[in-house]
Design an enzyme around this catalytic site. Structure first.
Site, short mmCIF file in Angstrom:
data_model
loop_
_atom_site.label_atom_id
_atom_site.label_comp_id
_atom_site.label_asym_id
_atom_site.label_seq_id
_atom_site.Cartn_x
_atom_site.Cartn_y
_atom_site.Cartn_z
N ASP A 185 6.56 2.51 7.14
CA ASP A 185 5.23 2.89 6.65
C ASP A 185 5.27 2.90 5.13
O ASP A 185 6.28 2.53 4.51
CB ASP A 185 4.79 4.24 7.23
CG ASP A 185 3.27 4.28 7.44
OD1 ASP A 185 2.53 4.10 6.46
OD2 ASP A 185 2.82 4.47 8.59
N HIS B 124 0.05 -0.29 5.62
CA HIS B 124 1.15 0.69 5.75
C HIS B 124 2.48 0.06 5.34
O HIS B 124 3.50 0.27 6.01
CB HIS B 124 1.21 1.20 7.19
CG HIS B 124 0.07 2.12 7.56
ND1 HIS B 124 -0.01 3.43 7.14
CD2 HIS B 124 -1.06 1.90 8.27
CE1 HIS B 124 -1.12 3.98 7.60
NE2 HIS B 124 -1.79 3.07 8.28
N GLU C 125 -5.33 0.19 10.12
CA GLU C 125 -5.68 0.74 8.81
C GLU C 125 -5.18 -0.10 7.63
O GLU C 125 -4.31 0.33 6.88
CB GLU C 125 -5.11 2.17 8.70
CG GLU C 125 -5.68 3.12 9.72
CD GLU C 125 -5.08 4.52 9.63
OE1 GLU C 125 -5.86 5.48 9.81
OE2 GLU C 125 -3.87 4.66 9.38
#
Ligand code: ACM
Length: 552
Positions: free
Chosen positions: A184, A255, A325
């Site tokens: 991440d 990420h 995302e």
């Protein structure tokens, strides 16, 4: 008998007779194909009881008998098992080695909480206590084949020992998938030999925000760690012995700041000075995403090549590529990304995101693997074999299942275990929705209006454990337990509609036995009365903050 998850059928001797083991414990009769389960029984039950579990002598059946019988009419599938306890001993029969392994977990629960310790707890000079089991029959098998937990080891690293311990905890609850979120913005946690800077640079950060994004506090202690390739092999093998599959996740194209900090050429260097980026020390979603270049694809193909060797197909056909995302600001601003959109003929920045995912969808399929990703991956259209982790509620999962894709349900409103488990200021770093033990018990993986064909695509469910506000194993334990026990019952046991579930019955079994089992296992769960003083984090803000409107 206070079993969790509850078995399908329990028939107990009406007269309450019991089979008592002598101080030396039972002999073990291990039928064909049962050697691995016998080894686990000797290791786990033997440790807790002090028994040697010697092999039954020639021609003897043994006091504790293990069998695999795939040909019986098992209507609950290959993970099913039967336990028969009578005057001549205990018989465990699995539809497969996996079913037999689950029967051994039930046997441990039947013996009592102390059977979950690592050495006999009696300390009595006269020897171990007499262990006994009720005469009766248990017939059992799971509702779903994917009964998982996702552990985010990127935001806070969990050292290898902790991961092995979690595999044991999953197995004790008959859960069979550990999804490891390995990368991440805040850390890269797996050694990749051809790209050593991913861990040299990407596996640690200088400091971390303490609490949620709204918190003004910082922990100035460097944080980091990663699994070597041998660690990963060990984790995968340890899990396999316990019939748990490990699903690795490498998150892309968002990420990804830790990877970009390690290799600045992976980022959008025409709009941001990627050479100046570090591993992110804050929480949230970083704007620093991968550049949509062929070189980046080749780099990640190299990562996945090493990953596929570490996670053999028979252990984990699924490889998780994240896909969630991905902020688009850098691609919007980047002339190179805009040129790429034109070259590829994709639909703007959203099209670039799905171009990444589709590339690895095809790449994995060519290698006999199946891609799984967060539900954003649906937006670009998917190859037939790809599967979806439905996290933004049920909608993505419903759309995917109706389109013929396999789905793992993990809606954040229901089964994100980072979310607080009670209202009020006592919960440590409270974030998100209030999701109590009862809420999790009433979670239903299959939405009511799904057609039977689509419902068959729901492989199961998983609880997700994001660790921004869980800085160590005790904090993870606190968020995960006891709610994971409720989750285990949802995905294993037969369940009526959510509102009809007998939560008082579950709570009764928790109080009568399961909290004691967790104590014996050394789990720092949230007690029913709320956090113990040292489990609180006074003064560390969560979100929403006290006095702000709830986000539910
Ligand atoms: C996610 O929670 N971003 C999958």
């Amino acid at each position: 008998m206070d079993l969790i998850p509850a078995p399908r059928v329990v028939l107990l001797d009406q007269e309450g007779r019991r089979y008592a083991f002598g101080p030396q414990g039972p002999s073990l009769g291990a039928g064909p194909g049962t050697a691995a389960v016998a080894r686990r029984l000797r290791a786990e039950l033997g440790a807790a009881t002090g028994w040697d579990l010697p092999a039954a002598g020639d021609g003897r059946a043994g006091d504790l008998r293990l069998r695999i019988d795939p040909d019986r009419d098992w209507d609950l599938g290959p993970e099913s098992y039967l336990i028969d306890i009578g005057p001549d001993g205990v018989e465990l029969t699995g539809a497969s080695a996996t079913g037999l392994f689950w029967s051994a977990q039930t046997l441990r629960q039947l013996l009592g909480p102390d059977a979950h310790r690592r050495a006999p707890a009696t300390g009595r000079p006269q020897g171990p206590p007499a262990w006994s089991l009720p005469h009766g029959t248990i017939a059992d098998g799971p509702r779903f084949g994917w009964r998982g937990m996702m552990l985010d080891v990127a935001r806070h690293f969990m050292p290898k020992d902790g991961v092995l311990r979690y595999i044991d905890l999953l197995a004790a609850h008959k859960l069979n998938v550990l999804h490891l979120h390995l990368t991440d913005d805040q850390g890269w946690r797996i050694e990749i030999k051809r790209h050593p800077r991913l861990t040299e640079v990407g596996a640690w950060r200088a400091r971390s925000r303490r609490g949620h994004r709204a918190s003004p506090l910082w922990n100035e202690t460097p944080h980091g760690g990663f699994y070597t390739q041998d660690d990963i092999r060990e984790i995968v093998a340890y899990a396999a012995e316990r019939h748990v599959r490990v699903v690795p996740e490498i998150d892309l194209p968002g990420h990804s700041q830790a990877a970009i900090a390690a290799y600045p050429e992976l980022g959008n260097a025409d709009v941001v000075d990627t050479a100046a980026l570090g591993v992110w020390d804050d929480w949230g979603i970083s704007e620093n995403v991968l550049a949509p270049t062929e070189a980046v694809l080749r780099f990640y193909e190299g990562v996945f090549e090493e990953l596929l060797e570490l996670f053999p197909a028979d252990v984990s056909p699924f490889v998780h590529v994240g896909g969630d995302e991905c902020p688009k600001a850098q691609w919007k601003a980047s002339p190179a990304a805009q040129e790429r959109i034109r070259e590829l003929g994709v639909d703007g920045e959203d099209g670039l995101q799905s171009w990444f995912v589709r590339h690895f969808d095809g790449w994995l399929a060519e290698r006999g693997r199946r891609l799984i990703g967060w539900d954003e991956i649906l937006e670009g259209g998917l190859a037939p074999g790809a599967a979806v982790s439905s996290w933004r509620g049920y909608a993505g999962g419903i759309a995917a299942a109706e389109a013929g894709h396999d789905v793992v349900m993990c809606p954040e409103q229901q089964v994100y275990l980072d979310h607080r488990q009670a209202a009020g200021g006592d919960e440590p770093m409270p974030i998100g929705y209030v999701r109590s033990l009862e809420d999790v018990y009433r979670f239903e993986p299959v939405p009511p209006n799904l057609s039977p064909e689509a419902a068959a695509h729901v492989l199961g469910a998983q609880a997700n454990v994001w660790t921004e506000v869980m800085e160590n194993q005790d904090r993870v334990d606190y968020q995960v337990f006891p709610r994971l026990a409720a989750f285990a019952e949802v995905v294993w046991s037969w369940q009526p509609a959510p509102e009809e579930r007998d939560f008082a019955w579950f709570e009764g079994r928790m109080a009568a036995a399961h909290y004691a089992r967790l104590d014996a296992l050394g789990v720092a769960y949230r007690p029913p009365g709320g956090p113990l003083p040292w489990q609180r984090r006074p003064g560390v803000l969560g979100r929403p903050i006290e006095g702000a409107p709830p986000i539910v």
